[in-house]
Write a protein that holds these residues in place. Structure first.
Motif, PDB file in Angstrom:
ATOM      1  N   SER B  80     -62.636-124.427  58.909  1.00  0.00           N
ATOM      2  CA  SER B  80     -62.845-123.003  58.640  1.00  0.00           C
ATOM      3  C   SER B  80     -62.232-122.578  57.312  1.00  0.00           C
ATOM      4  O   SER B  80     -62.735-121.688  56.646  1.00  0.00           O
ATOM      5  CB  SER B  80     -62.235-122.151  59.746  1.00  0.00           C
ATOM      6  OG  SER B  80     -62.797-122.486  60.976  1.00  0.00           O
ATOM      7  N   PRO B  84     -65.828-122.076  54.979  1.00  0.00           N
ATOM      8  CA  PRO B  84     -66.028-120.892  55.817  1.00  0.00           C
ATOM      9  C   PRO B  84     -67.503-120.543  56.044  1.00  0.00           C
ATOM     10  O   PRO B  84     -67.880-120.152  57.154  1.00  0.00           O
ATOM     11  CB  PRO B  84     -65.310-119.780  55.057  1.00  0.00           C
ATOM     12  CG  PRO B  84     -65.060-120.308  53.702  1.00  0.00           C
ATOM     13  CD  PRO B  84     -65.005-121.786  53.793  1.00  0.00           C
ATOM     14  N   ASN B  85     -68.335-120.738  55.034  1.00  0.00           N
ATOM     15  CA  ASN B  85     -69.749-120.364  55.209  1.00  0.00           C
ATOM     16  C   ASN B  85     -70.460-121.309  56.162  1.00  0.00           C
ATOM     17  O   ASN B  85     -71.307-120.898  56.946  1.00  0.00           O
ATOM     18  CB  ASN B  85     -70.466-120.348  53.860  1.00  0.00           C
ATOM     19  CG  ASN B  85     -69.835-119.355  52.924  1.00  0.00           C
ATOM     20  OD1 ASN B  85     -69.762-118.176  53.226  1.00  0.00           O
ATOM     21  ND2 ASN B  85     -69.316-119.844  51.802  1.00  0.00           N
ATOM     22  N   MET B  87     -68.938-122.904  58.620  1.00  0.00           N
ATOM     23  CA  MET B  87     -68.451-122.666  59.969  1.00  0.00           C
ATOM     24  C   MET B  87     -69.025-121.386  60.553  1.00  0.00           C
ATOM     25  O   MET B  87     -69.230-121.274  61.756  1.00  0.00           O
ATOM     26  CB  MET B  87     -66.921-122.616  59.986  1.00  0.00           C
ATOM     27  CG  MET B  87     -66.277-123.970  59.941  1.00  0.00           C
ATOM     28  SD  MET B  87     -66.863-125.101  61.228  1.00  0.00           S
ATOM     29  CE  MET B  87     -65.687-124.760  62.520  1.00  0.00           C
ATOM     30  N   GLU B  88     -69.286-120.416  59.709  1.00  0.00           N
ATOM     31  CA  GLU B  88     -69.894-119.182  60.206  1.00  0.00           C
ATOM     32  C   GLU B  88     -71.260-119.502  60.802  1.00  0.00           C
ATOM     33  O   GLU B  88     -71.606-119.053  61.895  1.00  0.00           O
ATOM     34  CB  GLU B  88     -70.023-118.170  59.059  1.00  0.00           C
ATOM     35  CG  GLU B  88     -70.463-116.811  59.554  1.00  0.00           C
ATOM     36  CD  GLU B  88     -70.563-115.800  58.444  1.00  0.00           C
ATOM     37  OE1 GLU B  88     -70.545-116.202  57.250  1.00  0.00           O
ATOM     38  OE2 GLU B  88     -70.654-114.606  58.748  1.00  0.00           O
ATOM     39  N   GLY B  91     -70.822-121.968  63.787  1.00  0.00           N
ATOM     40  CA  GLY B  91     -70.292-121.276  64.953  1.00  0.00           C
ATOM     41  C   GLY B  91     -71.402-120.689  65.808  1.00  0.00           C
ATOM     42  O   GLY B  91     -71.285-120.615  67.030  1.00  0.00           O
ATOM     43  N   GLN B  92     -72.481-120.301  65.180  1.00  0.00           N
ATOM     44  CA  GLN B  92     -73.568-119.696  65.942  1.00  0.00           C
ATOM     45  C   GLN B  92     -74.418-120.723  66.674  1.00  0.00           C
ATOM     46  O   GLN B  92     -75.091-120.401  67.635  1.00  0.00           O
ATOM     47  CB  GLN B  92     -74.467-118.899  65.005  1.00  0.00           C
ATOM     48  CG  GLN B  92     -73.787-117.673  64.474  1.00  0.00           C
ATOM     49  CD  GLN B  92     -74.654-116.974  63.466  1.00  0.00           C
ATOM     50  OE1 GLN B  92     -75.795-116.667  63.725  1.00  0.00           O
ATOM     51  NE2 GLN B  92     -74.101-116.741  62.290  1.00  0.00           N
ATOM     52  N   VAL B  93     -74.415-121.964  66.189  1.00  0.00           N
ATOM     53  CA  VAL B  93     -75.338-122.946  66.765  1.00  0.00           C
ATOM     54  C   VAL B  93     -74.617-124.073  67.490  1.00  0.00           C
ATOM     55  O   VAL B  93     -75.074-124.551  68.526  1.00  0.00           O
ATOM     56  CB  VAL B  93     -76.250-123.553  65.662  1.00  0.00           C
ATOM     57  CG1 VAL B  93     -77.388-124.331  66.302  1.00  0.00           C
ATOM     58  CG2 VAL B  93     -76.791-122.484  64.756  1.00  0.00           C
ATOM     59  N   ILE B  94     -73.478-124.500  66.959  1.00  0.00           N
ATOM     60  CA  ILE B  94     -72.887-125.742  67.441  1.00  0.00           C
ATOM     61  C   ILE B  94     -71.496-125.535  68.038  1.00  0.00           C
ATOM     62  O   ILE B  94     -70.769-126.478  68.283  1.00  0.00           O
ATOM     63  CB  ILE B  94     -72.891-126.794  66.286  1.00  0.00           C
ATOM     64  CG1 ILE B  94     -72.776-128.220  66.809  1.00  0.00           C
ATOM     65  CG2 ILE B  94     -71.841-126.505  65.246  1.00  0.00           C
ATOM     66  CD1 ILE B  94     -73.985-128.736  67.514  1.00  0.00           C
ATOM     67  N   ALA B  95     -71.147-124.257  68.299  1.00  0.00           N
ATOM     68  CA  ALA B  95     -69.798-123.990  68.822  1.00  0.00           C
ATOM     69  C   ALA B  95     -69.574-124.615  70.185  1.00  0.00           C
ATOM     70  O   ALA B  95     -68.439-124.946  70.535  1.00  0.00           O
ATOM     71  CB  ALA B  95     -69.559-122.488  68.890  1.00  0.00           C
TER      72      ALA B  95
END
Lengths: 342, 455
Positions: B80, B84-85, B87-88, B91-95
């Motif tokens: 992160s 950061p970009n 992970m953003e 985070g929506q797909v592979i969290a």
């Protein structure tokens, strides 16, 4: 309850868990190093080692859980906090790494190595300070948006009284929580010398804890009036927290009911922590990021919550087993079981 | 620092952290299984030596776990901090697998704590062994989940991209992406293989250094046998990975093989150097690449010239690939010869030079792990998410990455040196001969006390 609120509640609960187990852990490392320095290691080291040894790895997981969950539920935090927190969080990571590995080196490899213990103790005191920077920044006022990219204003951060109030609170509270908990643990172990010494530490750190906590509320009045007003709306939570604090100190003073005392302590911090957290609603980073505009898509949110429930079904019994075998096992705590580690 | 510099240093720091972490992580995934097997063999054969083996491995394992845990925490947060970009978006797909990895880790941590501190609590060793099952499962599943995230970066699936927005997200489809099966299987099996050969190297080293105890011989035989099984597994899955690459990521395979022109009956290039587009001094095995890619000697393999120039990975990945494969094959040979030799009574497997070869096997396997990861990661350049996001778009804009790089480099130096010193000291001070004697003494003592009670 909306998924957003559910998500943040889960994360707050894990953060709270980390604050409590982390504080006990950090404080224990500090007291252990301090006892070496003052020649009192004979009194403290046994009690501290016996508590820490089986749980040192678990403590760390609470933190990992929190930041991974944060990215999962609120991916935009990666963008804002990730970009701006490089330096403070990298320092925290380095401290964590030194601390965690040197604990293992000392405990399993080279018992009695003083250098390792000092490193371990010092890192434990700096860690709450470096992690608490995140709390300060979430109050807003330290991040400027430059060309659509967040930039941390270090000058404003280091000159703000709020920053220092939070840093001091984190250190004082760490030592206070740890000392209260270990007083109980030492008492359970039937070790009067350690109990008395830790009781003394707990009493010493009680006052700074409550003073800095009040100081933060005072600072917020100037720094973030919106948050301050919401805080006032939840006054009863803080009154309850204060009452539990007085109860804890009273029992400590009277040397009575140490078991109940630990629960009062946890209650005190729970009320203060959740009161502070709820009043921060709906912001994750004031005023740039709310829990609504950063929440993940519904499909991922549902998947995460299902994974979370299944995960807890696995973890809670395991944690219970761990506690029963060590923390609440009379023979282990008193050192009667011959549980020499591998 | 401009963004270009931040990208450069972020890549360097991520590479440094991961390269250091995977040494400890690989041991962390593989060793619990070895401990479990040793404990099981010990119970089965009623042989104290194997139980002691499990115990001594576990003791060393704690040190590597500690470093693995803290560097794992570091890379977890660095993702992160440095990207950061990415992970953003991730985070929506592979969290989901990222989140599940922490559960696996939690599970492992709890039971490892219990296992380590209950050595003498149970009279029944079987009960104690049961505690190792969740440790081994937790360790392996952390690898499974985190490799799923990495597989997603190679083959992003489970969402649609409409005008730059992610829609229609399916977390399970993202987890079970096409790269997942081969990647996960290869990572897990090579971790077992490496752990086995590292432990074998220790046993071989003790034998070389004059300890002639049967304990080391048992350890060596057990680990070499396991190493042979897992290295064959690694090779088979490696072959599947090649077929996966040919199908889904042809530019990575082509870069590894210096395969420029799309053609059938493609030869495999081993070793050699590259001069422009000309491959010199290479060993050319006709048809082999077509077989590797499609199990068909005449099948067409896509060459690098079919890709835009700015989407081709660096060509030095060929050396990484070759080193990995060479070591893998070498390890199958060494462990195979050792196993055969034991059964057919070949004398030379007990000679000093062969023993040194077994010692080399440990570090070589770790080198192969590093080479394999570098190949897998550099081979998907310039993408961070293949076909979706390039590396520079993902990086932080922070200006202090270079300072952090130096700080972390120092940290890893301290941890690396510290762990080696502590591990050496642990086993030097308490050689197995002494521990066996001590335990024997303790047992006699105990018997005497019991006997005294009876009379």
């Amino acid at each position: 309850m909306s998924l957003e609120v559910l998500g943040i509640s889960v994360l707050m609960t894990f953060l709270f868990g980390y604050i409590i187990v982390g504080a006990i852990d950090f404080g224990a490392g500090f007291f252990n190093a301090y006892s070496l320095l003052t020649g009192k290691e004979r009194i403290l080291t046994n009690v501290i080692q016996r508590y820490l040894s089986p749980v040192w790895e678990v403590t760390n997981v609470f933190l990992v859980f929190f930041f991974v969950g944060m990215i999962g539920f609120f991916p935009s935090t990666a963008f804002y906090y990730g970009t701006t927190m490089l330096v403070p969080l990298s320092l925290a990571l380095i401290l964590l790494a030194v601390r965690g590995s040197y604990y293992a080196f000392e405990t399993y490899g080279a018992r009695g190595h003083k250098g390792y213990s000092f490193m371990y103790g010092a890192a434990g005191l700096l860690l709450p300070a470096s992690l608490s920077i995140v709390l300060t920044i979430s109050e807003g006022g330290f991040i400027d948006m430059v060309d659509g990219q967040p930039v941390l204003d270090y000058a404003a951060l280091f000159t703000s009284p709020l920053t220092w109030a939070i840093v001091f609170l984190s250190i004082a509270a760490t030592l206070y929580i740890s000392a209260v908990f270990l007083t109980w643990y030492a008492w359970k172990a039937g070790d009067p010398d350690a109990t008395n010494l830790l009781r003394k530490y707990a009493l010493i750190w009680a006052l700074p804890t409550i003073i800095t906590a009040t100081g933060i509320v005072w600072e917020l009045r100037n720094h973030n009036p919106e948050h301050y007003n919401q805080l006032l709306g939840l006054w009863w939570m803080f009154v309850l927290s204060g009452a539990l604090f007085i109860g804890t100190v009273y029992l400590l003073w009277k040397r009575r009911n140490y078991g109940l005392m630990v629960w009062l302590l946890i209650g005190q911090f729970a009320f203060a922590f959740y009161g502070y957290g709820i009043s921060h609603y709906p912001y994750l980073l004031y005023p740039h990021l709310t829990i609504y505009d950063s929440f993940t898509n519904p499909a991922m949110a549902t998947a995460l919550i299902i994974a979370f429930i299944l995960g807890l079904a696995l973890l809670v019994p395991s944690l219970y087993l761990l506690l029963r075998m060590f923390l609440f096992n009379k023979d282990y705590v008193k050192g009667r079981k011959k549980d020499e580690h591998a | 620092m401009g963004n270009e510099e931040a990208v450069f240093f972020s890549r360097l720091l991520t590479e440094l952290t991961l390269s250091f972490h995977i040494i400890y992580a690989t041991i962390g995934v593989g060793v619990p299984l070895m401990i479990m097997i040793a404990q099981w063999v010990g119970i089965k054969k009623n042989d104290e030596h194997y139980i002691l083996l499990a115990r001594r491995w576990a003791r060393g394992f704690v040190i590597t776990v500690a470093v693995g845990v803290v560097t794992g925490t570091a890379i977890g947060m660095q993702l992160s901090l440095l990207w950061p970009n990415f992970m953003e978006l991730a985070g929506q797909v592979i969290a989901l697998p990222l989140f599940m990895e922490t559960f696996a880790f939690f599970f492992e941590a709890i039971f490892l704590g219990i296992y380590l501190y209950t050595w003498d609590r149970f009279d029944n060793q079987k009960k104690h062994m049961l505690l190792l099952v969740p440790v081994a499962i937790g360790a392996s599943f952390s690898a499974v989940f985190i490799t799923m995230v990495n597989a997603f970066m190679n083959a992003p699936k489970g969402f649609d991209l409409v005008d730059g927005n992610l829609v229609n997200i399916q977390p399970l489809a993202a987890m079970f992406n096409p790269a997942m099966p081969t990647k996960v299987a290869h990572v897990v099996v090579t971790a077992y293989m490496t752990a086995a050969f590292v432990l074998a190297a220790i046993a071989a080293f003790r034998l070389l250094k004059g300890s002639d105890h049967v304990y080391h011989k048992k350890a060596l035989y057990l680990t070499m046998k396991l190493g042979l099984i897992f290295s064959i597994g690694a090779a088979v899955i490696g072959d599947f990975s090649g077929k996966y690459l040919a199908e889904y990521q042809p530019e990575k395979l082509a870069a590894a093989e210096w395969h420029f022109e799309t053609e059938g009956k493609a030869p495999l290039m081993m070793y050699g150097v590259l001069d422009g587009q000309e491959v010199k001094y290479a060993i050319k095995i006709p048809y082999a690449l077509s077989i590797l890619a499609h199990s068909n000697p005449t099948a067409e393999v896509i060459g690098l010239n079919d890709f835009p120039e700015d989407e081709i990975p660096p060509l030095y990945v060929h050396y990484l690939f070759d080193t990995m494969v060479t070591i893998g094959v070498l390890m199958i040979l060494i462990s195979g010869v050792f196993w055969l030799g034991r059964h057919l009574g070949w004398r030379f497997i007990q000679s000093r030079w062969f023993c040194w070869l077994l010692v080399a096997g440990g570090p070589l396997s770790i080198i192969a792990i590093e080479m394999g990861w570098w190949y897998a990661e550099v081979g998907r350049q310039p993408w961070i998410l293949r076909g979706i996001m390039k590396v520079p778009e993902a990086a932080t804009t922070s200006g202090q990455v270079d300072t952090m790089l130096y700080l972390f480099a120092l940290l890893y130096l301290v941890l690396g040196v510290g762990s080696v010193i502590v591990l050496r000291r642990m086993f030097r001070r308490n050689p197995v001969e002494r521990e066996i004697a001590d335990r024997e003494q303790a047992r006699i003592e105990e018997e005497r006390v019991k006997g005294g009670d009876l009379s």
